[in-house]
Scaffold this motif. Structure first.
Motif, PDB file in Angstrom:
ATOM      1  N   ALA A  28      43.016  41.048  30.734  1.00 51.73           N
ATOM      2  CA  ALA A  28      42.932  42.483  30.457  1.00 51.73           C
ATOM      3  C   ALA A  28      41.901  43.154  31.363  1.00 51.73           C
ATOM      4  O   ALA A  28      42.145  44.248  31.899  1.00 51.73           O
ATOM      5  CB  ALA A  28      42.595  42.717  28.987  1.00 51.73           C
ATOM      6  N   ALA A  29      40.751  42.515  31.533  1.00 50.39           N
ATOM      7  CA  ALA A  29      39.707  43.095  32.383  1.00 50.39           C
ATOM      8  C   ALA A  29      40.168  43.162  33.830  1.00 50.39           C
ATOM      9  O   ALA A  29      39.929  44.163  34.536  1.00 50.39           O
ATOM     10  CB  ALA A  29      38.431  42.265  32.264  1.00 50.39           C
ATOM     11  N   GLN A  30      40.833  42.111  34.293  1.00 50.39           N
ATOM     12  CA  GLN A  30      41.331  42.105  35.669  1.00 50.39           C
ATOM     13  C   GLN A  30      42.364  43.214  35.867  1.00 50.39           C
ATOM     14  O   GLN A  30      42.363  43.903  36.899  1.00 50.39           O
ATOM     15  CB  GLN A  30      41.947  40.745  35.981  1.00 50.39           C
ATOM     16  CG  GLN A  30      42.474  40.590  37.396  1.00 50.39           C
ATOM     17  CD  GLN A  30      42.927  39.164  37.669  1.00 50.39           C
ATOM     18  OE1 GLN A  30      42.163  38.328  38.120  1.00 50.39           O
ATOM     19  NE2 GLN A  30      44.181  38.887  37.368  1.00 50.39           N
ATOM     20  N   ALA A  31      43.251  43.408  34.889  1.00 49.35           N
ATOM     21  CA  ALA A  31      44.267  44.457  34.981  1.00 49.35           C
ATOM     22  C   ALA A  31      43.635  45.846  35.051  1.00 49.35           C
ATOM     23  O   ALA A  31      44.237  46.786  35.594  1.00 49.35           O
ATOM     24  CB  ALA A  31      45.222  44.372  33.796  1.00 49.35           C
ATOM     25  N   ARG A  32      42.422  45.976  34.521  1.00 51.03           N
ATOM     26  CA  ARG A  32      41.720  47.264  34.551  1.00 51.03           C
ATOM     27  C   ARG A  32      40.852  47.408  35.804  1.00 51.03           C
ATOM     28  O   ARG A  32      40.086  48.372  35.920  1.00 51.03           O
ATOM     29  CB  ARG A  32      40.894  47.432  33.283  1.00 51.03           C
ATOM     30  CG  ARG A  32      41.752  47.472  32.015  1.00 51.03           C
ATOM     31  CD  ARG A  32      40.929  47.723  30.759  1.00 51.03           C
ATOM     32  NE  ARG A  32      40.450  49.103  30.723  1.00 51.03           N
ATOM     33  CZ  ARG A  32      41.175  50.143  30.335  1.00 51.03           C
ATOM     34  NH1 ARG A  32      42.431  49.969  29.942  1.00 51.03           N
ATOM     35  NH2 ARG A  32      40.662  51.356  30.318  1.00 51.03           N
ATOM     36  N   GLY A  33      40.952  46.426  36.711  1.00 48.93           N
ATOM     37  CA  GLY A  33      40.268  46.546  37.992  1.00 48.93           C
ATOM     38  C   GLY A  33      38.846  46.025  38.027  1.00 48.93           C
ATOM     39  O   GLY A  33      38.115  46.263  38.993  1.00 48.93           O
ATOM     40  N   TYR A  34      38.427  45.286  36.997  1.00 53.10           N
ATOM     41  CA  TYR A  34      37.064  44.750  36.980  1.00 53.10           C
ATOM     42  C   TYR A  34      36.923  43.618  37.996  1.00 53.10           C
ATOM     43  O   TYR A  34      37.885  42.903  38.297  1.00 53.10           O
ATOM     44  CB  TYR A  34      36.718  44.155  35.611  1.00 53.10           C
ATOM     45  CG  TYR A  34      36.700  45.079  34.432  1.00 53.10           C
ATOM     46  CD1 TYR A  34      37.147  46.393  34.490  1.00 53.10           C
ATOM     47  CD2 TYR A  34      36.226  44.616  33.216  1.00 53.10           C
ATOM     48  CE1 TYR A  34      37.126  47.210  33.380  1.00 53.10           C
ATOM     49  CE2 TYR A  34      36.202  45.436  32.088  1.00 53.10           C
ATOM     50  CZ  TYR A  34      36.664  46.735  32.181  1.00 53.10           C
ATOM     51  OH  TYR A  34      36.645  47.537  31.075  1.00 53.10           O
ATOM     52  N   GLU A  35      35.697  43.429  38.480  1.00 50.58           N
ATOM     53  CA  GLU A  35      35.329  42.179  39.156  1.00 50.58           C
ATOM     54  C   GLU A  35      34.921  41.186  38.084  1.00 50.58           C
ATOM     55  O   GLU A  35      34.091  41.510  37.212  1.00 50.58           O
ATOM     56  CB  GLU A  35      34.151  42.403  40.104  1.00 50.58           C
ATOM     57  CG  GLU A  35      34.482  43.001  41.437  1.00 50.58           C
ATOM     58  CD  GLU A  35      33.277  42.936  42.371  1.00 50.58           C
ATOM     59  OE1 GLU A  35      33.223  42.006  43.197  1.00 50.58           O
ATOM     60  OE2 GLU A  35      32.390  43.802  42.242  1.00 50.58           O
ATOM     61  N   LEU A  36      35.460  39.986  38.140  1.00 55.94           N
ATOM     62  CA  LEU A  36      35.218  38.988  37.102  1.00 55.94           C
ATOM     63  C   LEU A  36      34.342  37.857  37.638  1.00 55.94           C
ATOM     64  O   LEU A  36      34.577  37.342  38.739  1.00 55.94           O
ATOM     65  CB  LEU A  36      36.541  38.396  36.609  1.00 55.94           C
ATOM     66  CG  LEU A  36      37.600  39.387  36.114  1.00 55.94           C
ATOM     67  CD1 LEU A  36      38.837  38.630  35.632  1.00 55.94           C
ATOM     68  CD2 LEU A  36      37.049  40.270  35.004  1.00 55.94           C
ATOM     69  N   PHE A  37      33.368  37.454  36.818  1.00 53.36           N
ATOM     70  CA  PHE A  37      32.454  36.370  37.170  1.00 53.36           C
ATOM     71  C   PHE A  37      32.441  35.353  36.040  1.00 53.36           C
ATOM     72  O   PHE A  37      32.258  35.712  34.867  1.00 53.36           O
ATOM     73  CB  PHE A  37      31.043  36.917  37.413  1.00 53.36           C
ATOM     74  CG  PHE A  37      30.946  37.827  38.607  1.00 53.36           C
ATOM     75  CD1 PHE A  37      30.596  37.330  39.851  1.00 53.36           C
ATOM     76  CD2 PHE A  37      31.232  39.178  38.482  1.00 53.36           C
ATOM     77  CE1 PHE A  37      30.519  38.164  40.954  1.00 53.36           C
ATOM     78  CE2 PHE A  37      31.161  40.024  39.584  1.00 53.36           C
ATOM     79  CZ  PHE A  37      30.808  39.524  40.826  1.00 53.36           C
ATOM     80  N   TYR A  38      32.602  34.097  36.411  1.00 48.56           N
ATOM     81  CA  TYR A  38      32.728  32.997  35.450  1.00 48.56           C
ATOM     82  C   TYR A  38      31.459  32.163  35.446  1.00 48.56           C
ATOM     83  O   TYR A  38      30.891  31.852  36.494  1.00 48.56           O
ATOM     84  CB  TYR A  38      33.926  32.136  35.855  1.00 48.56           C
ATOM     85  CG  TYR A  38      34.039  30.800  35.180  1.00 48.56           C
ATOM     86  CD1 TYR A  38      34.566  30.688  33.898  1.00 48.56           C
ATOM     87  CD2 TYR A  38      33.641  29.633  35.831  1.00 48.56           C
ATOM     88  CE1 TYR A  38      34.697  29.451  33.277  1.00 48.56           C
ATOM     89  CE2 TYR A  38      33.763  28.396  35.227  1.00 48.56           C
ATOM     90  CZ  TYR A  38      34.288  28.299  33.944  1.00 48.56           C
ATOM     91  OH  TYR A  38      34.407  27.078  33.352  1.00 48.56           O
ATOM     92  N   MET A  39      31.029  31.796  34.210  1.00 52.11           N
ATOM     93  CA  MET A  39      29.847  30.944  34.038  1.00 52.11           C
ATOM     94  C   MET A  39      30.062  29.997  32.868  1.00 52.11           C
ATOM     95  O   MET A  39      30.652  30.377  31.857  1.00 52.11           O
ATOM     96  CB  MET A  39      28.599  31.804  33.728  1.00 52.11           C
ATOM     97  CG  MET A  39      28.154  32.722  34.840  1.00 52.11           C
ATOM     98  SD  MET A  39      27.052  34.048  34.232  1.00 52.11           S
ATOM     99  CE  MET A  39      28.241  35.257  33.641  1.00 52.11           C
ATOM    100  N   ASN A  40      29.568  28.785  33.005  1.00 51.22           N
ATOM    101  CA  ASN A  40      29.388  27.878  31.865  1.00 51.22           C
ATOM    102  C   ASN A  40      27.991  28.113  31.301  1.00 51.22           C
ATOM    103  O   ASN A  40      27.110  28.629  32.009  1.00 51.22           O
ATOM    104  CB  ASN A  40      29.515  26.419  32.296  1.00 51.22           C
ATOM    105  CG  ASN A  40      30.941  26.038  32.657  1.00 51.22           C
ATOM    106  OD1 ASN A  40      31.156  25.228  33.543  1.00 51.22           O
ATOM    107  ND2 ASN A  40      31.928  26.610  31.992  1.00 51.22           N
ATOM    108  N   PRO A  41      27.738  27.736  30.064  1.00 48.81           N
ATOM    109  CA  PRO A  41      26.395  27.945  29.499  1.00 48.81           C
ATOM    110  C   PRO A  41      25.280  27.328  30.335  1.00 48.81           C
ATOM    111  O   PRO A  41      24.200  27.926  30.470  1.00 48.81           O
ATOM    112  CB  PRO A  41      26.498  27.293  28.121  1.00 48.81           C
ATOM    113  CG  PRO A  41      27.944  27.413  27.764  1.00 48.81           C
ATOM    114  CD  PRO A  41      28.690  27.237  29.062  1.00 48.81           C
TER     115      PRO A  41
END
Length: 322
Positions: A28-41
């Motif tokens: 959903a965030a990607q479809a809204r044009g956000y830049e996405l950043f992934y992290m593990n704890p």
């Protein structure tokens, strides 16, 4: 300018994307044009009092028949304050490492990042104990580590459910009736011989009609629930325990329970919450990583994650104006 959204979650390569709520949020965030950043704890860290992380840009896609549903760029070390929103979607148990994670995220929050759900509230709101803040909405319940109190509760109510306070997915839940020859060993194991508090509740026969999961976004309930129906001979409706999900509109009672609880959720920055309801009673308030987005979307043609993102966008805008 595109919003920057980070997500702290368990390893993405281990999820089932077709049913994973965190994955729905990323889509959903990607479809809204956000830049996405992934992290593990364990990617979070502190240096000179600044909250940082080794994070990776991530792209995701809906590919039901393809195991390649995400792509990660190289790790980069950045301050968490570079992000606009951070979703913390790590599954329980809530242990010391989880506590430290929320403390680091709270430092990012102080620097203006919207952390969902609010770290302080994650620490305050144990998913089972939090429900007891609304005891008028619950069945008879006892939280104790004392064997004599737990046994007295079983004697008084005849048919009960025992559960630990720190598990998920229906793990280590026992139905215990008066006269059960295993009562002593169940209490010994769950309390570790009186060292740990556990919860015991009056058994609710309405579980046969399902353990309903109701999702709330900033206190507003999605108008449909997922009733998780137990397998034959099973007392747990959790999907992880084999329950079957059936979508249904919220009842008048469901809406009343949501209205009772919503002001507290909003006041505590609990943006996305899963309320568990059996019959007329709440049993848990899930705040760490509530699920069932995908199932409800499929049943009713919804886009719950997009609703959540739209509400968070408004919150970021409101925050920037303050």
């Amino acid at each position: 300018m595109a919003l920057k959204l980070g997500i702290v979650m368990d390893p993405i390569e281990q999820i089932k994307p077709y049913k994973d709520s965190s994955f729905a949020m990323l889509l959903a965030a990607q479809a809204r044009g956000y830049e996405l950043f992934y992290m593990n704890p364990n990617d979070l860290y502190l240096t000179q009092g600044t909250a940082q992380a080794q994070m990776q840009l991530i792209k995701v896609w809906e590919t039901p028949d393809d195991p390649n549903y995400f792509a990660l760029a190289n790790k980069q070390q950045r301050p968490l304050a570079d992000l606009d929103i951070i979703l913390i979607r790590q599954d329980p148990p809530f242990n010391q490492d989880y506590l430290y994670c929320t403390q680091i995220l709270e430092m990012a929050e102080r620097q203006g990042v919207l952390v969902v759900n609010k770290p302080q509230s994650l620490r305050d709101a144990n998913e089972k104990l939090f429900a007891t803040w609304f005891s008028d909405c619950m069945t008879d319940t006892l939280v104790s580590a004392k064997a004599e109190q737990l046994k007295a509760f079983v004697d008084a109510h005849k048919d009960t459910i025992f559960k630990p306070l720190d598990a998920m997915g229906g793990a280590s839940i026992f139905r215990v009736k008066q006269g059960d020859p295993n009562l002593n060993v169940i209490i010994e194991n769950l309390t570790d011989h009186g060292r740990h508090l556990i919860m015991v509740q009056r058994f609710l026969p309405a579980i046969a009609q399902g353990d309903k999961r109701i999702l709330l976004i900033d206190g507003e309930p999605v108008p449909y629930a997922l009733a998780r129906i137990p397998l034959a001979g099973e007392n747990r409706g959790n999907l992880a325990a084999g329950g079957c999900g059936v979508g249904q509109p919220l009842s008048v009672r469901d809406k009343a329970l949501c209205a009772r609880i919503a002001p507290t959720l909003k006041a505590r920055g609990l943006w996305f919450v899963g309320l568990d309801v059996i019959g007329d009673y709440i049993t848990e308030i899930n705040v760490t990583s509530p699920t069932c987005i995908r199932e409800l979307d499929a049943h009713f043609g919804l886009n719950i994650a997009d609703q959540l993102m739209r509400r968070l966008e408004l919150a970021v805008e409101e925050q920037s104006r303050d």
